[in-house]
Structures are given as structure tokens and as C-alpha cells.
Design a protein around this motif. Structure first.
Motif, mmCIF file in Angstrom:
data_model
loop_
_atom_site.group_PDB
_atom_site.id
_atom_site.type_symbol
_atom_site.label_atom_id
_atom_site.label_comp_id
_atom_site.label_asym_id
_atom_site.label_seq_id
_atom_site.Cartn_x
_atom_site.Cartn_y
_atom_site.Cartn_z
ATOM 1 N N MET A 34 6.490 3.675 -0.088
ATOM 2 C CA MET A 34 5.284 3.557 -0.893
ATOM 3 C C MET A 34 4.914 2.081 -0.967
ATOM 4 N N GLY A 35 3.629 1.803 -0.895
ATOM 5 C CA GLY A 35 3.215 0.409 -0.915
ATOM 6 C C GLY A 35 1.993 0.155 -1.774
ATOM 7 N N TRP A 36 1.775 -1.113 -2.039
ATOM 8 C CA TRP A 36 0.561 -1.572 -2.715
ATOM 9 C C TRP A 36 -0.147 -2.572 -1.804
ATOM 10 N N PHE A 37 -1.455 -2.395 -1.703
ATOM 11 C CA PHE A 37 -2.313 -3.310 -0.975
ATOM 12 C C PHE A 37 -3.415 -3.750 -1.931
ATOM 13 N N ARG A 38 -4.145 -4.794 -1.567
ATOM 14 C CA ARG A 38 -5.282 -5.226 -2.372
ATOM 15 C C ARG A 38 -6.390 -5.730 -1.459
ATOM 16 N N GLN A 39 -7.591 -5.635 -1.986
ATOM 17 C CA GLN A 39 -8.755 -6.068 -1.217
ATOM 18 C C GLN A 39 -9.741 -6.754 -2.137
ATOM 19 N N ALA A 40 -9.974 -8.028 -1.875
ATOM 20 C CA ALA A 40 -10.966 -8.802 -2.619
ATOM 21 C C ALA A 40 -12.301 -8.699 -1.893
ATOM 22 N N PRO A 41 -13.401 -8.924 -2.598
ATOM 23 C CA PRO A 41 -14.730 -8.829 -1.972
ATOM 24 C C PRO A 41 -14.840 -9.737 -0.756
ATOM 25 N N GLY A 42 -15.312 -9.176 0.343
ATOM 26 C CA GLY A 42 -15.513 -9.950 1.552
ATOM 27 C C GLY A 42 -14.265 -10.220 2.356
ATOM 28 N N GLN A 82 4.383 -4.011 -11.539
ATOM 29 C CA GLN A 82 4.302 -4.900 -12.690
ATOM 30 C C GLN A 82 3.868 -6.268 -12.208
ATOM 31 N N MET A 83 2.764 -6.749 -12.748
ATOM 32 C CA MET A 83 2.197 -8.019 -12.308
ATOM 33 C C MET A 83 2.215 -9.008 -13.466
ATOM 34 N N ASN A 84 2.974 -10.056 -13.327
ATOM 35 C CA ASN A 84 3.073 -11.099 -14.341
ATOM 36 C C ASN A 84 2.500 -12.410 -13.819
ATOM 37 N N SER A 85 2.222 -13.312 -14.743
ATOM 38 C CA SER A 85 1.706 -14.635 -14.372
ATOM 39 C C SER A 85 0.539 -14.511 -13.400
ATOM 40 N N LEU A 86 -0.392 -13.664 -13.756
ATOM 41 C CA LEU A 86 -1.523 -13.407 -12.866
ATOM 42 C C LEU A 86 -2.387 -14.643 -12.683
ATOM 43 N N LYS A 87 -2.906 -14.773 -11.473
ATOM 44 C CA LYS A 87 -3.761 -15.886 -11.106
ATOM 45 C C LYS A 87 -5.137 -15.353 -10.720
ATOM 46 N N PRO A 88 -6.170 -16.187 -10.798
ATOM 47 C CA PRO A 88 -7.498 -15.718 -10.385
ATOM 48 C C PRO A 88 -7.506 -15.171 -8.955
ATOM 49 N N GLU A 89 -6.681 -15.724 -8.089
ATOM 50 C CA GLU A 89 -6.651 -15.249 -6.698
ATOM 51 C C GLU A 89 -5.982 -13.885 -6.546
ATOM 52 N N ASP A 90 -5.390 -13.353 -7.606
ATOM 53 C CA ASP A 90 -4.832 -12.002 -7.573
ATOM 54 C C ASP A 90 -5.899 -10.938 -7.822
ATOM 55 N N ALA A 91 -7.082 -11.351 -8.245
ATOM 56 C CA ALA A 91 -8.155 -10.399 -8.540
ATOM 57 C C ALA A 91 -8.559 -9.653 -7.279
ATOM 58 N N ALA A 92 -8.596 -8.338 -7.374
ATOM 59 C CA ALA A 92 -8.917 -7.504 -6.216
ATOM 60 C C ALA A 92 -8.916 -6.043 -6.630
ATOM 61 N N LEU A 93 -9.307 -5.199 -5.709
ATOM 62 C CA LEU A 93 -9.132 -3.759 -5.857
ATOM 63 C C LEU A 93 -7.763 -3.437 -5.281
ATOM 64 N N TYR A 94 -6.892 -2.869 -6.105
ATOM 65 C CA TYR A 94 -5.526 -2.590 -5.693
ATOM 66 C C TYR A 94 -5.386 -1.123 -5.306
ATOM 67 N N TYR A 95 -4.781 -0.915 -4.142
ATOM 68 C CA TYR A 95 -4.606 0.430 -3.600
ATOM 69 C C TYR A 95 -3.128 0.779 -3.497
ATOM 70 N N CYS A 96 -2.824 1.989 -3.850
ATOM 71 C CA CYS A 96 -1.508 2.566 -3.635
ATOM 72 C C CYS A 96 -1.542 3.326 -2.301
ATOM 73 N N ALA A 97 -0.452 3.278 -1.567
ATOM 74 C CA ALA A 97 -0.402 3.950 -0.276
ATOM 75 C C ALA A 97 0.976 4.561 -0.053
ATOM 76 N N ALA A 98 0.987 5.648 0.715
ATOM 77 C CA ALA A 98 2.246 6.321 1.032
ATOM 78 C C ALA A 98 2.357 6.532 2.536
ATOM 79 N N ALA A 99 3.551 6.307 3.038
ATOM 80 C CA ALA A 99 3.850 6.589 4.438
ATOM 81 C C ALA A 99 4.837 7.753 4.458
ATOM 82 N N GLY A 100 4.398 8.890 5.013
ATOM 83 C CA GLY A 100 5.263 10.061 5.047
ATOM 84 C C GLY A 100 6.455 9.874 5.964
ATOM 85 N N SER A 101 6.264 9.094 6.998
ATOM 86 C CA SER A 101 7.332 8.815 7.949
ATOM 87 C C SER A 101 6.972 7.537 8.691
ATOM 88 N N TRP A 102 7.945 7.007 9.439
ATOM 89 C CA TRP A 102 7.636 5.802 10.203
ATOM 90 C C TRP A 102 6.670 6.166 11.328
#
Length: 126
Positions: A34-42, A82-102
Motif C-alpha cells: 500500500m502506498g501514498w502519492f501526492r500531486q500538487a497543481p501543475g 501521519q504527517m508531522n512538521s508539515l511544510k508549505p511544499e507538502d501541500a497537495a492532493l494525497y492519494y492512497c494506492a494499492a498493489a495487488g501483486s508485483w
């Protein structure tokens, strides 16, 4: 069909914390990773962290090491960030993702994952 639903995004001041959660539902759920990705505008969607579902081993992109923690609850089919000490550059749309297998792709790339949530917005004010 596996469905992933993220929650926990919001507006926080720089230095603050947020906890994102991702609940998985559908047929028997036993992902490889399971993973987390993020995407900022542009910008392209970028890798943040992932966790191996069976072992709980975690991995992070350098930019968040020491500040973010990914964890999972196998019984609830949930993964959290869990996100601590957040910075302005952490701002984004955060996505959860799952890989069923390699799938033959590097696990830090989007192609390695076959299920995605709709995203949750994280805004960090300076």
C-alpha cells in the motif's frame, strides 16, 4: 473490485500535523503493498511512502523521512499516513494506492499500483 477511500485532509499551519487514512473495501483484500502519492497543481503525481502489507516494512521519499509515518491495520484493511512538521511544499492532493501483486514496475512509480483512491486535499499555510 477493491475500493479505496481516503480521509483526513484539511488546512493546517506550517509546523502542524495531519493524519490521513485510507480504508479499503471490496473482495478479499490482501495487497502486496500500500502506498501514498501526492500531486500538487501543475506537477506530476509523486511517490511519498509505501508499506509492505505482510511484513509492515516501510519506505519513504527523502523529503518526508523523519516527518511522516505510514502504518497499516490489517484487521481493518486501513493504511494511515501521519504527517508531522508539515511544510508549505507538502501541500497537495494525497492519494492512497494499492498493489495487488508485483507488476514488474518500481514500487515508487504509479504504474506499480492497480487501485487508487479519489484523493484528499492537504493545504499548508505559511
Amino acid at each position: 473490485q477493491v475500493q479505496l477511500v481516503e480521509s483526513g485532509g484539511g488546512l493546517v499551519q506550517a509546523g502542524g500535523s495531519l493524519r490521513l487514512s485510507c480504508a479499503a473495501s471490496g473482495r478479499t483484500f490482501s495487497p502486496y503493498v500500500m502506498g501514498w502519492f501526492r500531486q500538487a497543481p501543475g506537477k506530476e503525481r509523486e511517490y511519498v511512502a509505501h508499506i509492505r502489507w505482510s511484513s509492515g516494512t516501510t519506505y519513504y521519499v527523502d523529503a518526508v523521512k523523519g516527518r511522516f509515518t505510514i502504518s497499516r491495520d490489517n484487521a481493518k484493511n486501513e493504511v494511515s499516513l501521519q504527517m508531522n512538521s508539515l511544510k508549505p511544499e507538502d501541500a497537495a492532493l494525497y492519494y492512497c494506492a494499492a498493489a495487488g501483486s508485483w507488476r514488474g514496475y518500481t514500487i515508487t512509480t504509479t504504474r506499480a499500483y492497480d487501485h487508487w483512491g479519489q484523493g484528499t486535499q492537504v493545504t499548508v499555510s505559511s
